[in-house]
Structures are given as structure tokens and as C-alpha cells.
Design a protein around this motif. Structure first.
Motif, PDB file in Angstrom:
ATOM      1  N   LEU A 111      12.394   2.714   4.156  1.00  0.00           N
ATOM      2  CA  LEU A 111      11.673   3.095   5.437  1.00  0.00           C
ATOM      3  C   LEU A 111      12.140   2.125   6.794  1.00  0.00           C
ATOM      4  CD1 LEU A 111       8.062   3.100   3.954  1.00  0.00           C
ATOM      5  CD2 LEU A 111       9.304   4.941   4.573  1.00  0.00           C
ATOM      6  N   ASN A 112      12.262   0.803   6.335  1.00  0.00           N
ATOM      7  CA  ASN A 112      12.455   0.003   7.572  1.00  0.00           C
ATOM      8  C   ASN A 112      13.060  -1.316   7.204  1.00  0.00           C
ATOM      9  OD1 ASN A 112      12.487  -0.737  10.319  1.00  0.00           O
ATOM     10  ND2 ASN A 112      10.424  -1.581  10.089  1.00  0.00           N
TER      11      ASN A 112
ATOM     12  N   ASN B 238       0.884  -1.226   0.031  1.00  0.00           N
ATOM     13  CA  ASN B 238       0.093   0.002   0.217  1.00  0.00           C
ATOM     14  C   ASN B 238       0.900   1.133   0.001  1.00  0.00           C
ATOM     15  OD1 ASN B 238      -2.300  -1.705   0.077  1.00  0.00           O
ATOM     16  ND2 ASN B 238      -2.709  -1.178   2.372  1.00  0.00           N
ATOM     17  N   ASP B 239       1.747   1.136   0.739  1.00  0.00           N
ATOM     18  CA  ASP B 239       2.612   2.555   0.986  1.00  0.00           C
ATOM     19  C   ASP B 239       4.167   2.504  -0.117  1.00  0.00           C
ATOM     20  OD1 ASP B 239       1.019   3.632   2.637  1.00  0.00           O
ATOM     21  OD2 ASP B 239       1.850   2.490   4.306  1.00  0.00           O
ATOM     22  N   GLY B 240       4.200   1.735  -0.797  1.00  0.00           N
ATOM     23  CA  GLY B 240       5.363   1.687  -1.647  1.00  0.00           C
ATOM     24  C   GLY B 240       5.853   0.454  -2.143  1.00  0.00           C
TER      25      GLY B 240
ATOM     26  N   THR C 161      11.401  -2.315   3.417  1.00  0.00           N
ATOM     27  CA  THR C 161      10.269  -1.734   2.878  1.00  0.00           C
ATOM     28  C   THR C 161      10.750  -0.186   2.391  1.00  0.00           C
ATOM     29  OG1 THR C 161       9.715  -0.778   5.070  1.00  0.00           O
ATOM     30  CG2 THR C 161       8.598  -2.676   4.235  1.00  0.00           C
ATOM     31  N   PHE C 162      10.219   0.228   1.627  1.00  0.00           N
ATOM     32  CA  PHE C 162      10.753   1.511   0.811  1.00  0.00           C
ATOM     33  C   PHE C 162       9.088   2.269   0.473  1.00  0.00           C
ATOM     34  CE2 PHE C 162      13.412  -1.987  -0.290  1.00  0.00           C
ATOM     35  CZ  PHE C 162      14.740  -1.131  -0.038  1.00  0.00           C
TER      36      PHE C 162
END
Length: 92
Positions: A66-67, A24-26, A58-59
Motif C-alpha cells: 500500500l505505502n 486493521n487493514d492488513g 504497509t500491505f
């Protein structure tokens, strides 16, 4: 040499990068990997020292990191269980 801001990683089915995808976010990159402790030297009980991990990076939508989540799932003396547990974590 300057450190690049973005390092492109290509999707290759049935290869090391077959676990790249979108969320959802990348985007994400995940994989199962084994490693020995940094100070390890070869011993007869090497299977108990080879450790299996589930890794998830995650990106965001702009491809910024991101993490990273890294979870140890076992040693090679229980190879199938350790690898299956790592794969289960990534499937979640």
C-alpha cells in the motif's frame, strides 16, 4: 527470472524481521536502518554522513503493498538520539 508477485517474509523474534505485524487493514513491516548518501566517499567526519531512518511498509489484507513511509531521524554523530527517535516513530 520473473519478478514474484508476493515475496514472503518470515517473522523472526529478536532479529531483523521482529517488527512484522498486523494492523486493521492488513500487515506491516517496519525497521530502523542506517545508510550513507549514494555519492558518499569515506571521510574523517563519516559520523555526520551516516543517516538513520525509520521505515514503515504497509500491505493490505491480500498482501499487496500500500505505502512506504521513510523518515530520516538524524545522523550517527548523535547516534543514540537518532536511533531512539527512529524507534519512537515506529512505536507510534
Amino acid at each position: 527470472m520473473a519478478v514474484p508477485e508476493i515475496i514472503p517474509i518470515g517473522y523472526e523474534p529478536d532479529h531483523h524481521t521482529d517488527t512484522i505485524g498486523h494492523w486493521n487493514d492488513g500487515q506491516f513491516l517496519s525497521f530502523v536502518v542506517a545508510a550513507f548518501p549514494m555519492d558518499y566517499t569515506h571521510t574523517d567526519d563519516w559520523l555526520s554522513h551516516k543517516r538513520w531512518y525509520a521505515l514503515l511498509h504497509t500491505f493490505d489484507a491480500a498482501d499487496c503493498h500500500l505505502n512506504s513511509r521513510i523518515e530520516r531521524t538524524g545522523t550517527d554523530d548523535r547516534h543514540r538520539t537518532s536511533v531512539d527517535t527512529a524507534q519512537d516513530r515506529l512505536n507510534q
